[in-house]
Design a protein around this motif. Structure first.
Motif, PDB file in Angstrom:
ATOM      1  N   GLU A  32       0.885  -1.456  -0.061  1.00  0.00           N
ATOM      2  CA  GLU A  32      -0.112   0.164   0.388  1.00  0.00           C
ATOM      3  C   GLU A  32       0.987   1.314   0.033  1.00  0.00           C
ATOM      4  OE1 GLU A  32      -3.949  -0.798   2.205  1.00  0.00           O
ATOM      5  OE2 GLU A  32      -2.157  -0.787   3.705  1.00  0.00           O
ATOM      6  N   CYS A 135      -4.308  -1.220  -3.117  1.00  0.00           N
ATOM      7  CA  CYS A 135      -4.747   0.269  -2.579  1.00  0.00           C
ATOM      8  C   CYS A 135      -3.648   1.171  -4.000  1.00  0.00           C
ATOM      9  CB  CYS A 135      -4.266   0.158  -2.091  1.00  0.00           C
ATOM     10  SG  CYS A 135      -4.167   2.250  -1.177  1.00  0.00           S
ATOM     11  N   ALA A 214      -9.434  -0.191   1.261  1.00  0.00           N
ATOM     12  CA  ALA A 214      -8.855  -1.280   2.441  1.00  0.00           C
ATOM     13  C   ALA A 214      -9.193  -2.073   3.377  1.00  0.00           C
ATOM     14  CB  ALA A 214      -8.084  -0.322   3.684  1.00  0.00           C
ATOM     15  N   ASN A 217      -6.763  -4.343   4.913  1.00  0.00           N
ATOM     16  CA  ASN A 217      -5.939  -4.112   6.183  1.00  0.00           C
ATOM     17  C   ASN A 217      -6.612  -4.676   7.922  1.00  0.00           C
ATOM     18  OD1 ASN A 217      -3.656  -2.500   7.260  1.00  0.00           O
ATOM     19  ND2 ASN A 217      -3.615  -1.497   6.113  1.00  0.00           N
TER      20      ASN A 217
END
Length: 246
Positions: A32, A135, A214, A217
């Protein structure tokens, strides 16, 4: 599980996680915008635990966005204190601006191909290499698939398709994941599906309802969704097994 290695041909370091037995193939794991964070190393470890050699290059370290800098900015941007979040935004922009310049992409895609160079002929890999990214890394997963015909499968999570990439140069299957509420990216999925279909790419877009950017995550509690992340991971492993595993 993994160790840091040097890839001197491209002034690059990477986190390398080895499977416990003979590799079923190799997966390039792209970070990311926060740098080569512990979350990405954990993803690489999980890939290795499933039997694949995983290599996560530190692309952003090349422009000074080290894991330490990324972790500090990440913590500020996800602070419960709104003032801290607002104060961190200029620092975030300053840290990430170099990675948004055309010259960075001109370096990064060949550097990623250099990672493929480093693993593609290793014993047990036999040319079986895939890429996944998150991302910023999702965008570069698309870019590597478009720029290197050796890539046998691509799994971008909530990444933009690169502005100057051509779907017609993608020769591998692509499984892309999105959060419905991530409208800046997800609103473009129907057009991307049409472009991929026109180019003859085996492209599957999975858009999850009720989540945003995200969602995978697990170090960002305000965005993470355990159920959706688990489903995406199961589909990712099935995809890798179908296109790389044996």
């Amino acid at each position: 599980m993994g160790t840091m290695i040097d890839l001197p041909d491209h002034d690059l370091t990477a986190y390398r996680a080895e499977p416990s037995g003979p590799p079923r193939g190799a997966v390039v794991v792209i970070q990311e915008i926060w740098g080569l964070a512990d979350h990405i190393k954990d993803v690489a470890d999980r890939v290795a635990a499933h039997g694949y050699l995983a290599v996560a290059p530190d692309l952003l370290g090349h422009v000074g966005l080290t894991p330490e800098v990324g972790a500090e900015i990440f913590a500020l941007m996800h602070s419960a204190d709104e003032g801290e979040r607002l104060a961190a935004q200029p620092r975030m922009r300053a840290a990430t601006t170099p990675a948004r310049q055309p010259g960075f992409a001109a370096w990064a895609v060949p550097a990623l191909s250099g990672v493929v160079d480093a693993v593609v002929d290793e014993p047990g890999i036999d040319g079986r290499v895939a890429v996944m990214g998150f991302c910023f890394g999702g965008t570069y997963a698309f870019a590597l698939a478009a720029g290197d015909p050796r890539v046998g499968g691509a799994v971008p999570f909530y990444g933009h398709f690169p502005e100057h990439a051509d779907p017609a140069t993608i020769t591998c299957p692509v499984l892309a994941f999105y959060g419905e509420d991530d409208r800046g990216i997800t609103d473009g999925v129907p057009d991307l599906e049409a472009r991929m279909a026109s180019a003859g790419v085996d492209f599957t877009a999975r858009v999850y309802h009720g989540v945003g950017h995200a969602f995978f995550n697990d170090t960002a509690p305000s965005r993470y969704n355990a159920d959706v992340a688990a489903d995406a991971w199961e589909r990712t492993l099935a995809f890798l097994d179908a296109h790389l595993g044996r």
